[in-house]
Design an enzyme around this catalytic site. Structure first.
Site, PDB file in Angstrom:
ATOM      1  N   LYS A   1       2.166 -13.742   6.109  1.00 55.38           N
ATOM      2  CA  LYS A   1       2.327 -14.758   5.056  1.00 55.38           C
ATOM      3  C   LYS A   1       3.813 -15.066   4.917  1.00 55.38           C
ATOM      4  O   LYS A   1       4.367 -15.113   3.804  1.00 55.38           O
ATOM      5  CB  LYS A   1       1.775 -14.224   3.723  1.00 55.38           C
ATOM      6  CG  LYS A   1       0.285 -14.382   3.550  1.00 55.38           C
ATOM      7  CD  LYS A   1      -0.206 -15.821   3.510  1.00 55.38           C
ATOM      8  CE  LYS A   1       0.122 -16.510   2.207  1.00 55.38           C
ATOM      9  NZ  LYS A   1      -0.343 -17.923   2.216  1.00 55.38           N
TER      10      LYS A   1
ATOM     11  N   ASP B   1      -3.909 -16.907   5.710  1.00 51.54           N
ATOM     12  CA  ASP B   1      -5.046 -17.672   5.190  1.00 51.54           C
ATOM     13  C   ASP B   1      -5.638 -18.571   6.272  1.00 51.54           C
ATOM     14  O   ASP B   1      -6.855 -18.737   6.388  1.00 51.54           O
ATOM     15  CB  ASP B   1      -4.664 -18.483   3.936  1.00 51.54           C
ATOM     16  CG  ASP B   1      -3.284 -19.101   4.033  1.00 51.54           C
ATOM     17  OD1 ASP B   1      -2.345 -18.383   4.389  1.00 51.54           O
ATOM     18  OD2 ASP B   1      -3.144 -20.301   3.763  1.00 51.54           O
TER      19      ASP B   1
ATOM     20  N   ASP C   1      -6.279  -5.161   6.006  1.00 49.33           N
ATOM     21  CA  ASP C   1      -7.390  -4.631   5.223  1.00 49.33           C
ATOM     22  C   ASP C   1      -8.435  -5.721   5.016  1.00 49.33           C
ATOM     23  O   ASP C   1      -9.627  -5.541   5.267  1.00 49.33           O
ATOM     24  CB  ASP C   1      -6.837  -4.134   3.873  1.00 49.33           C
ATOM     25  CG  ASP C   1      -7.819  -3.230   3.164  1.00 49.33           C
ATOM     26  OD1 ASP C   1      -8.901  -2.979   3.709  1.00 49.33           O
ATOM     27  OD2 ASP C   1      -7.500  -2.771   2.051  1.00 49.33           O
TER      28      ASP C   1
ATOM     29  N   TYR D   1       0.815  -1.221   0.000  1.00 50.78           N
ATOM     30  CA  TYR D   1       0.000   0.000   0.000  1.00 50.78           C
ATOM     31  C   TYR D   1       0.845   1.266   0.000  1.00 50.78           C
ATOM     32  O   TYR D   1       0.316   2.371   0.059  1.00 50.78           O
ATOM     33  CB  TYR D   1      -0.922   0.042   1.232  1.00 50.78           C
ATOM     34  CG  TYR D   1      -2.104  -0.874   1.126  1.00 50.78           C
ATOM     35  CD1 TYR D   1      -1.970  -2.154   0.612  1.00 50.78           C
ATOM     36  CD2 TYR D   1      -3.357  -0.465   1.555  1.00 50.78           C
ATOM     37  CE1 TYR D   1      -3.050  -3.000   0.521  1.00 50.78           C
ATOM     38  CE2 TYR D   1      -4.444  -1.309   1.468  1.00 50.78           C
ATOM     39  CZ  TYR D   1      -4.288  -2.579   0.948  1.00 50.78           C
ATOM     40  OH  TYR D   1      -5.362  -3.414   0.861  1.00 50.78           O
TER      41      TYR D   1
END
Ligand code: NAP
Length: 412
Positions: A225, A279, A303, A158
């Site tokens: 991640k 995830d 987000d 971002y």
């Protein structure tokens, strides 16, 4: 930060050296009404705020609201979407609350919200997610959700460092990477950069751990991640654990230590620091929500996860939020300006009202935050709701935005 002499009758909130705030009895707080439905929800919300403060402290404390202009009204009056005067007001008064702002199309400003976060370095986006009884929710046990997302606001994909496919910049970067760093990028690719630093990751995790300690949460989960993006997301995880061990050694413990040293039982006086792959965290949030409290994560993960969690408790339109830095904090409705409803006194003001409750908690006026949350919950339980909830609830009484605010005051 300016300092004040004791002879001045101070109504400003001041920031102490250790990062804590000194809040006077009659603090000045900034409000930005916002565009579209902003004025509707602000009118309803401010009555709730003032009534809750009056009820909690019997007139001993009172907020002095100071308006900051931003968005369409600022553009009409000053020719600027986010005038320097408003930024200065927020720097000076430290704490503010805002309605949604239109993102101007063209004109060089990406988004007023992003600009506000960048200019004031509001690096932590904080989104508490809990269930309010009576709200229609898509899962069977929404009441098991009580999580607070701390999302890093300034880095990651971002950061806005990207170039279109086929642009000279993207092509140049691709050839540099090919020639000097021995990695292949498909010709004519778009390229975005994902910067993540120890500094920004650790100040976010520090804030999340402090929050867990202050508010009595039992865990801080680092959501990343790192299995795929080892040097960015993996480093976020690593830096998070290091910070906890360096700065909060007596107050935190890792999951591994719980098993190695405490037979799997978390010591009651310690917050556990754990990590989950992003995830997997989405699954965990649905299947075992009660095992999680505070969650700290990089920008993109935050987000996605904060909206998914808000939806889980049925509260996407009611979710509160704040963007907090070391020198200022801005609490905000998380939805947009819903222009088609502007001026109709129709929409749900809950997101702004709950953001206000969060703001009072932040000021240490917990009684006010609790009055607001309890007042809202009993109003909804009585079936008094705005159109968005009424259309999902059988037998509900649909009221206007202002009437919903008034009902919360009555229910406090
Ligand atoms: P939006 O304004 O959030 O509205 C989308 C839909 O969400 C509305 O049509 C309405 O659904 C529902 N909704 C939103 N707020 C509600 C409320 N308080 N009560 C009840 N329902 C509510 O999203 P958008 O149309 O994508 O964005 C419009 C503008 O807002 C854009 O300029 C965007 O840039 C800006 N925006 C600002 C912020 C911010 O300032 N933080 C955030 C997001 C977007 P129904 O039509 O189904 O009733």
């Amino acid at each position: 930060m300016t300092t004040e002499t004791s002879s001045q009758k101070s109504e400003r909130i001041t920031l102490n050296h250790d990062g804590t705030l000194t809040v006077p009895e009659n603090p000045q707080l900034v409000f930005i009404e916002g565009d579209g439905i902003g004025p509707d929800i602000w009118r309803a919300a401010v009555k709730v705020f003032d009534s809750a403060v009056a009820k909690a402290y019997g007139g001993q404390r009172r907020v002095q609201w100071q308006e900051g202009l931003a968005g369409e009204i600022a553009f009409t009056e000053t020719g600027q979407w986010l005038p320097e005067k408003t930024l200065q007001l927020l720097r000076d008064k430290i704490v503010g609350i805002k309605g949604p702002l239109t993102t101007p199309v063209g004109g060089g400003i990406r988004s007023l919200n992003v600009t506000l976060r960048q200019v004031l370095d509001l690096y932590a986006c904080v989104r508490p997610v809990r269930y309010y009884k009576g709200v229609p929710a898509p899962v069977r046990f929404p009441e098991k959700v009580d999580m607070v997302v701390f999302r890093e606001n300034t880095e990651d994909v971002y950061a806005g460092i990207e170039w279109p496919a086929g642009s000279p910049e993207a092509n140049r970067l691709a050839s540099y990477i090919r020639e000097h760093l021995n990695k292949e990028i498909r010709p004519e690719s778009a390229i975005g950069i994902k910067p993540m630093s120890r500094y920004a990751s650790q100040r976010l995790v520090r804030r999340a751990i402090r929050y867990a300690l202050d508010q009595g949460y039992r865990s801080v989960t680092l959501v990343h991640k790192g299995n795929i993006m080892k040097y960015t997301e993996g480093a976020f995880r690593q830096w998070g654990y290091e910070l906890a061990a360096d700065e909060f050694p007596g107050q935190t413990i890792s999951e591994a230590e719980i098993y190695e040293k405490h037979g799997g039982q978390q010591p009651p006086d310690k917050v556990v620091i754990k990590d989950r792959i992003a995830d997997m965290m989405f699954q965990q949030a649905l299947l075992r929500p009660d095992e999680y409290g505070v969650l700290a994560m990089p920008n993109l993960n935050g987000d996605y996860l904060s909206d998914a969690l808000a939806a889980q408790v049925g509260g996407l339109g009611m979710a509160p939020g704040a963007n907090i830095g070391d020198e200022a904090a801005v609490f905000e409705a998380t939805h947009g300006t819903a222009p088609k409803y502007a001026g109709q006194d129709k929409v749900n003001p809950s997101s702004l009202i709950l953001s206000g409750a969060m703001m009072f908690d932040f000021l240490g006026w917990k009684e006010v935050g609790d009055l607001i949350r309890n007042g809202m919950e009993s109003t909804i339980l009585d079936g008094i709701v705005t159109y968005d909830l009424a259309r999902q609830m059988e037998g509900a009484e649909e009221v206007k935005c202002s009437e919903f605010g008034a009902a919360i005051v009555e229910h406090m």
